[in-house]
Scaffold this motif. Structure first.
Motif, short mmCIF file in Angstrom:
data_model
loop_
_atom_site.label_atom_id
_atom_site.label_comp_id
_atom_site.label_asym_id
_atom_site.label_seq_id
_atom_site.Cartn_x
_atom_site.Cartn_y
_atom_site.Cartn_z
N TRP A 144 17.91 53.35 42.41
CA TRP A 144 18.17 53.70 41.12
C TRP A 144 19.62 54.43 40.92
N GLY A 145 19.85 55.47 42.17
CA GLY A 145 20.96 56.31 42.28
C GLY A 145 22.17 55.29 42.47
N GLY A 146 22.07 53.95 43.49
CA GLY A 146 23.13 53.24 43.57
C GLY A 146 23.60 52.42 42.29
N LEU A 147 22.26 52.15 41.52
CA LEU A 147 22.63 51.29 40.08
C LEU A 147 23.23 52.33 39.14
N ALA A 148 22.97 53.41 39.42
CA ALA A 148 23.52 54.58 38.36
C ALA A 148 25.09 54.70 38.49
N VAL A 149 25.50 54.64 39.91
CA VAL A 149 26.74 54.94 40.04
C VAL A 149 27.59 53.53 39.64
N VAL A 150 27.03 52.17 39.86
CA VAL A 150 27.68 51.07 39.35
C VAL A 150 27.65 50.93 37.97
N GLY A 151 26.66 51.35 37.15
CA GLY A 151 26.63 51.41 35.65
C GLY A 151 27.77 52.37 35.25
N VAL A 152 27.92 53.73 35.70
CA VAL A 152 28.87 54.61 35.39
C VAL A 152 30.31 54.10 35.56
N GLY A 153 30.30 53.48 36.79
CA GLY A 153 31.66 52.96 37.40
C GLY A 153 32.32 51.98 36.72
N VAL A 154 31.30 50.63 36.71
CA VAL A 154 31.74 49.35 36.30
C VAL A 154 31.51 49.27 34.83
N VAL A 155 30.45 49.86 34.35
CA VAL A 155 29.84 49.27 33.01
C VAL A 155 30.49 50.14 31.99
N LEU A 156 30.65 51.35 32.12
CA LEU A 156 31.20 52.55 31.42
C LEU A 156 32.37 52.98 31.63
N GLY A 157 32.64 53.64 32.63
CA GLY A 157 33.66 54.21 33.04
C GLY A 157 35.06 53.53 33.28
N PHE A 158 35.09 52.44 33.83
CA PHE A 158 36.28 51.42 33.95
C PHE A 158 36.77 50.87 32.69
N PRO A 159 35.83 50.17 31.89
CA PRO A 159 36.11 49.66 30.83
C PRO A 159 36.78 50.79 29.70
N MET A 160 36.10 51.88 29.66
CA MET A 160 36.45 52.71 28.51
C MET A 160 37.79 53.21 28.89
N LEU A 161 37.97 53.80 30.46
CA LEU A 161 39.38 54.38 30.71
C LEU A 161 40.43 53.40 30.44
N THR A 162 40.30 51.97 31.02
CA THR A 162 41.45 51.08 30.73
C THR A 162 41.65 50.64 29.26
N THR A 163 40.69 50.54 28.63
CA THR A 163 40.69 50.30 27.00
C THR A 163 41.65 51.42 26.32
N LEU A 164 41.33 52.65 26.84
CA LEU A 164 41.91 54.02 26.15
C LEU A 164 43.48 53.64 27.00
N ALA A 165 43.94 53.10 27.96
CA ALA A 165 45.09 53.21 28.59
C ALA A 165 45.98 52.13 27.80
N LEU A 166 45.29 50.90 27.54
CA LEU A 166 45.97 49.90 27.10
C LEU A 166 46.47 50.03 25.53
N GLN A 167 45.86 51.06 24.91
CA GLN A 167 46.27 51.46 23.45
C GLN A 167 47.76 51.75 23.55
N SER A 168 48.19 52.24 24.70
CA SER A 168 49.84 52.79 24.87
C SER A 168 50.54 52.00 26.02
N SER A 169 49.69 51.29 26.64
CA SER A 169 50.37 50.70 27.96
C SER A 169 50.32 49.15 27.72
N THR A 170 51.32 48.34 28.34
CA THR A 170 51.18 47.03 28.33
C THR A 170 50.36 46.43 29.44
N THR A 171 49.74 45.31 29.38
CA THR A 171 48.81 44.82 30.39
C THR A 171 49.49 44.67 31.59
N ALA A 172 50.86 44.29 31.67
CA ALA A 172 51.64 44.07 32.89
C ALA A 172 51.85 45.33 33.63
#
Length: 273
Positions: free
Chosen positions: A52-80
């Motif tokens: 469960w601990g490892g799955l929680a890290v996957v969830g926080v990192g891949v499911v929630l953290g990365f999508p949220m942070l990159t989406t916020l970045a792409l509001q003012s950054s180009t995809t390139a």
């Protein structure tokens, strides 16, 4: 790798019709429903508590953290721009994997790692006018949380099928994603367009679930090191999609920096053993 290379262009499409919090939370809910349906249909038993601990890290990192942070970045950054910065992801994953497993890479590995980091930092500072922007900070944060998720996911994929790793991680995040989606839909405006819906569906099903199913299975079969080599072409592919799908004009520094990072990462993969 091909699925992941489309993530940023699809996110940019999604932002045309959805707010950032809506896009991330709804994509997580849709992906969790697909994953949960598959787990339920195949009667997959719940993983043991030791996982469960490892799955929680996957969830926080891949499911929630990365999508949220990159989406916020792409509001003012180009995809390139984002593609070049996140091009450091295989290198970051290799570093965290070395720390997590206790392996001691050679000095050549660390030299190449530092060179790749220096290229990305120089590129981001040059593109941001001499200082890191808010979008760059989001992207660097996304690198760290996603690398942690990849490292733990690759470890778990050795003891359970890769699709179950991301499947259970998505299901674990559903109690957070579902209320967040309800609030976001009530607060942020929604403008349904063909591109926005297509972008949402791709990041939910293609990037968030199917792409990670294949990715974790590949890491389990050929190892994290070899799998990360396949990801070397992802930033360059994203640059191509940014031109073809979004009509962006690439600064000369973007492909140059992407190739330089690719070379640095290739060196780390050859010498890390």
């Amino acid at each position: 790798m091909v699925a992941f290379s489309l993530t940023f262009p699809a996110t940019a499409w999604g932002l045309d019709g959805f707010g950032p919090w809506t896009l991330v939370s709804v994509r997580s809910v849709l992906a969790a429903l697909v994953a949960g349906g598959a787990l339920l249909a195949l009667r997959v038993p719940v993983p043991g508590r030791r996982h469960w601990g490892g799955l929680a890290v996957v969830g926080v990192g891949v499911v929630l953290g990365f999508p949220m942070l990159t989406t916020l970045a792409l509001q003012s950054s180009t995809t390139a721009h984002a593609a070049v910065v996140v091009g450091l992801l295989p290198l970051t994953t290799a570093v965290l994997s070395a720390v997590r497993t206790g392996h001691r890479p050679s000095r050549a590995f660390w030299a190449a790692a530092l060179a790749g980091a220096a290229v990305v930092i120089a590129f981001t500072v040059q593109q941001s006018g001499g200082a890191l922007s808010g979008a760059d900070l989001y992207l660097f944060g996304a690198l760290l949380v996603c690398a942690a998720g990849y490292t733990e996911g690759g470890r778990l994929a050795r003891v359970m099928p890769g699709w179950q790793v991301i499947g259970w991680a998505l299901v674990m995040c559903l109690p957070v994603a579902a209320p967040a989606a309800a609030v976001a839909l009530a607060v942020e405006p929604v403008h349904l367009t063909g591109k926005a819906v297509a972008g949402l569906l791709w990041v939910a099903v293609g990037s968030q679930f199917l792409g990670l199913v294949v990715w974790y299975r590949g890491m389990a079969e050929i190892g994290v090191a070899r799998a990360s080599q396949l990801q070397l072409a992802q930033p360059l592919l994203t640059l191509v999609w940014s031109v073809l799908l979004l009509g962006e004009v690439l600064p000369v520094a973007a492909p140059v920096a992407a190739v330089a990072v690719l070379v640095c990462i290739a060196v780390t993969q050859r010498v890390r053993a």
